[in-house]
Design a protein around this motif. Sequence first.
Motif, PDB file in Angstrom:
ATOM      1  N   ASP A  40       0.822  -1.217   0.000  1.00 38.31           N
ATOM      2  CA  ASP A  40       0.000   0.000   0.000  1.00 38.31           C
ATOM      3  C   ASP A  40       0.852   1.261   0.000  1.00 38.31           C
ATOM      4  OD1 ASP A  40      -2.339  -1.467  -0.052  1.00 38.31           O
ATOM      5  OD2 ASP A  40      -2.661  -1.344   2.119  1.00 38.31           O
ATOM      6  N   THR A  42       3.644   1.730  -1.543  1.00 36.57           N
ATOM      7  CA  THR A  42       4.474   1.904  -2.744  1.00 36.57           C
ATOM      8  C   THR A  42       4.072   3.131  -3.532  1.00 36.57           C
ATOM      9  OG1 THR A  42       3.048   0.512  -4.098  1.00 36.57           O
ATOM     10  CG2 THR A  42       4.937  -0.557  -3.000  1.00 36.57           C
ATOM     11  N   GLY A  43       2.834   3.570  -3.370  1.00 33.08           N
ATOM     12  CA  GLY A  43       2.381   4.755  -4.072  1.00 33.08           C
ATOM     13  C   GLY A  43       2.140   4.525  -5.554  1.00 33.08           C
ATOM     14  N   GLN A  44       2.082   3.272  -5.954  1.00 34.02           N
ATOM     15  CA  GLN A  44       1.857   2.987  -7.364  1.00 34.02           C
ATOM     16  C   GLN A  44       0.381   3.159  -7.716  1.00 34.02           C
ATOM     17  OE1 GLN A  44       3.632  -0.487  -8.904  1.00 34.02           O
ATOM     18  NE2 GLN A  44       5.668   0.066  -8.205  1.00 34.02           N
ATOM     19  N   SER A  45       0.155   3.281  -8.981  1.00 37.90           N
ATOM     20  CA  SER A  45      -1.190   3.483  -9.504  1.00 37.90           C
ATOM     21  C   SER A  45      -2.102   2.315  -9.145  1.00 37.90           C
ATOM     22  CB  SER A  45      -1.109   3.613 -11.026  1.00 37.90           C
ATOM     23  OG  SER A  45      -2.377   3.469 -11.604  1.00 37.90           O
ATOM     24  N   PRO A  46      -3.359   2.599  -8.798  1.00 40.53           N
ATOM     25  CA  PRO A  46      -4.315   1.524  -8.534  1.00 40.53           C
ATOM     26  C   PRO A  46      -4.579   0.672  -9.779  1.00 40.53           C
ATOM     27  CG  PRO A  46      -5.247   3.670  -7.944  1.00 40.53           C
ATOM     28  CD  PRO A  46      -3.910   3.916  -8.559  1.00 40.53           C
ATOM     29  N   ASP A  47      -4.183   1.171 -10.943  1.00 35.47           N
ATOM     30  CA  ASP A  47      -4.368   0.419 -12.179  1.00 35.47           C
ATOM     31  C   ASP A  47      -3.269  -0.620 -12.395  1.00 35.47           C
ATOM     32  OD1 ASP A  47      -6.642   1.888 -12.806  1.00 35.47           O
ATOM     33  OD2 ASP A  47      -5.466   3.434 -13.833  1.00 35.47           O
ATOM     34  N   ASP A  48      -2.294  -0.674 -11.505  1.00 30.24           N
ATOM     35  CA  ASP A  48      -1.210  -1.640 -11.615  1.00 30.24           C
ATOM     36  C   ASP A  48      -1.769  -3.025 -11.264  1.00 30.24           C
ATOM     37  OD1 ASP A  48       0.998  -3.300 -11.285  1.00 30.24           O
ATOM     38  OD2 ASP A  48       2.246  -1.690 -10.482  1.00 30.24           O
ATOM     39  N   HIS A  49      -1.960  -3.854 -12.278  1.00 27.75           N
ATOM     40  CA  HIS A  49      -2.607  -5.152 -12.086  1.00 27.75           C
ATOM     41  C   HIS A  49      -1.753  -6.119 -11.269  1.00 27.75           C
ATOM     42  CE1 HIS A  49      -5.952  -4.000 -14.532  1.00 27.75           C
ATOM     43  NE2 HIS A  49      -5.121  -3.596 -15.483  1.00 27.75           N
TER      44      HIS A  49
END
Length: 109
Positions: A40, A42-49
């Motif tokens: 959580d 990591t700050g990556q996009s929620p679209d990162d599957h």
Amino acid sequence: MPLDLPPLTESRTDHPAVDQIRQRLEHARTTRVAQLKALDDTGQSPDDHLLAHQRDSVRRVLEEIDEAFSRVEDGSYGTCLGCARPVPAERLEILPHTRYCVSCQSRAA
């Protein structure tokens, strides 16, 4: 430190190994919660599957750990949900939240 579960005919909730089992499950839970927090954070996009898949996987394991705690409380911990035979202690040491023996797990997969 091997688990020394009593036979299925004896009460398991009062057995000394139950504290050890609870400690292993709590350690597994703490580890998975830390993994989920790291994912959580990591700050990556929620679209990162891939990230979403990892989160779902960790959440499923957390659910399995909670179910294992329930099995400890009702005395069925260490009994395979597939064949009702005891899950080998070695398997429970490695995977304390497992629901199945190796044979039943391979059939379920």
